[in-house]
Enzyme design. Sequence first.
Site, PDB file in Angstrom:
ATOM      1  N   LYS A  53       0.800  -1.176  -0.011  1.00  0.00           N
ATOM      2  CA  LYS A  53       0.137   0.081   0.185  1.00  0.00           C
ATOM      3  C   LYS A  53       0.912   1.155   0.037  1.00  0.00           C
ATOM      4  O   LYS A  53       1.710   1.425   0.775  1.00  0.00           O
ATOM      5  CB  LYS A  53      -0.851  -0.059   1.250  1.00  0.00           C
ATOM      6  CG  LYS A  53      -1.898   1.469   1.404  1.00  0.00           C
ATOM      7  CD  LYS A  53      -2.494   1.470   2.623  1.00  0.00           C
ATOM      8  CE  LYS A  53      -2.901   3.102   2.728  1.00  0.00           C
ATOM      9  NZ  LYS A  53      -3.460   3.159   4.044  1.00  0.00           N
ATOM     10  N   GLY A  87     -10.634   7.888   6.462  1.00  0.00           N
ATOM     11  CA  GLY A  87     -11.484   9.008   6.489  1.00  0.00           C
ATOM     12  C   GLY A  87     -12.827   8.391   7.131  1.00  0.00           C
ATOM     13  O   GLY A  87     -13.653   9.005   7.425  1.00  0.00           O
ATOM     14  N   ASN A 128      -8.691   1.910  10.054  1.00  0.00           N
ATOM     15  CA  ASN A 128      -7.963   1.627  11.360  1.00  0.00           C
ATOM     16  C   ASN A 128      -8.355   2.452  12.455  1.00  0.00           C
ATOM     17  O   ASN A 128      -8.952   1.796  13.223  1.00  0.00           O
ATOM     18  CB  ASN A 128      -6.358   2.057  10.679  1.00  0.00           C
ATOM     19  CG  ASN A 128      -5.599   1.651  11.825  1.00  0.00           C
ATOM     20  OD1 ASN A 128      -5.833   1.229  12.706  1.00  0.00           O
ATOM     21  ND2 ASN A 128      -3.975   1.496  11.706  1.00  0.00           N
ATOM     22  N   THR A 129      -8.313   3.869  12.560  1.00  0.00           N
ATOM     23  CA  THR A 129      -8.704   4.555  13.644  1.00  0.00           C
ATOM     24  C   THR A 129      -9.925   4.236  14.199  1.00  0.00           C
ATOM     25  O   THR A 129     -10.119   4.234  15.457  1.00  0.00           O
ATOM     26  CB  THR A 129      -8.190   5.913  13.453  1.00  0.00           C
ATOM     27  OG1 THR A 129      -6.982   6.275  12.544  1.00  0.00           O
ATOM     28  CG2 THR A 129      -8.285   6.977  14.555  1.00  0.00           C
TER      29      THR A 129
END
Lengths: 333, 257
Positions: B96, B185, B206-207
């Site tokens: 990535k 996002g 992820n977050t």
Amino acid sequence: MRVLVQGAGIAGLTAAFEFAIRGAAVTVAETRHALGGNASWFAGGMLAPWCERESAEQPVLDLGRDAADWWDTATPGQVTRAGTLVVAAPRDAGELDRFASRTSGHRRVDEDEITLLEPDLAGRFRRGLLFPGEAHLDPRQAMAALHDKLAAMGVEFRFGTDARHLSGFDRRIDCTGMAAEDDGLRGVRGEMLILRTLDISLSRPVRLLHPRFPLYVVPRADHRFMIGATMIESQSAGPVTARSMMELLGTAYALHPAFGEAEIAETGVGVRPAFPDNLPRVEASGDTVSINGLYRHGFLLAPAMARQAADLVFSQDRTREVAHETDRQRRSA
Amino acid sequence: MFDLLGTTLPSRLLLGTAQYPSPAILADAVKASGTSVVTVSLRREMAGGRAGEQFWSLIRSLGVRILPNTAGCHSVKEAVMTAKMAREVFGTNWIKLEVIGNHDTLQPDVFGLVEAAHVLCEDGFAVFPYTTDDLVVAERLLAAGCKVLMPWCAPIGSALGPINIMALRSMRGHFPEVPLIVDAGLGRPSHAATVMELGFDAVLLNTAVAKAADPVGMARAFGKAVEAGREAFISGILEPRDAAVPSTPTIGRAVFS
């Protein structure tokens, strides 16, 4: 009972204390030639279990809530009980709400109260959280004080000594951290700075929340401030990187521009030993009990782990005596 | 089932491995989400050679496919070097590709991205470029040899969700045959469902999971949302209409007014 504690980091010193006060004859062996240089030497020294709960699991709060009392008893005069102040820049106000929703033991403070608590932060933050039950200490002074106390209690220190070469002990307490041979253990690198400035003073640890660069500043004697700490999945103990230094300094500057003029008194790197769940463990194997995986919670959790290790050893000893007794009775019957 | 560059994957959710409270919680979240690909960063962890090895071996033990990333790289040279290191560490040619152009928004440097993609595709990498929703950049990336695109839907970690639905629709329309993975996002499961309903092939996040109060529960929720969105897209979504339409026919009722 003759006990050999291997390692004079935070786990070793607290374990030595818990075994010594229960009447064991304790020797501490450390491969380094003096106190310091281990992960605990570079710690922040915050006794902040409520704040840590933001990212740590419940046991960290349960095991850490009595830590300040333990340090106060073992090393009188080392603990400062002034709470923790958590602030965020206005544009990161959402971070403050997130932090508040993940933690307990705090109350909201407004700009006026922040000014009362920390006059030098006047006008810089509109909202914050105060964790009044938290405390802090200076890790190096506390370790030195604990060392002196242990020596006065009759604990023998053997610096510059490989514990493997010593024998004649009933128990070994392995507190060697990253040096222990444990497959489940990994290193988490932490970088820190010590700044010195006369332009600002703080009474308590201050945490500045930021989505990417959260940071804490712990005030120490002689106008010094410990700025920490990065969390990198790496066992490298090499010097602080430029990027980490920029992040730490940039965030310190955002907390107060006076830090921009501070002297960089020291940079340091510690590698924290951690298990996959980031929680500490006390494990027994034969005559050895190991305390490891204190991760970023050395000063906070070492007292509880030391107690657990001592409880384990002394209760095993009682069980053995009882077994021995029963055995003798059976034979005489 | 999801065919990604010749690999059949059971899940259309890709999960990042940073910022979890602990590796143990990360492992549980991966399981709960049903994901079959995780991303992992190397840039900061490889200081001092292979000093991040202990964490990387935990990632390998998750038993899912690994998509290493070049997170934190700000130049073509840095990204290319990190990609080569990743290939060695994880034994995969998947990468990535992130080349960050703006420190504040973490917006990709699309010029550097195209350049790095070109270099890496030439070198035999399967490049997953983290890009914006710009169609022209997307075309350049495909021309450079990329077989898959990863547009953002909002800045990394912002949790804003799809802020430009029109651009995402148009991207899907322009590249009907290219696997499109929305990366960065997403804040909540409904965001993931929304982009999957638009016909995107997968999402990467992820977050939103790592920083949830209960990352394992949130991972499971995202897994379900991605599945729901995909199934809705395949099943043909009813377009909005101005008039009310009763679901029970009125013909045949006693009084027809």
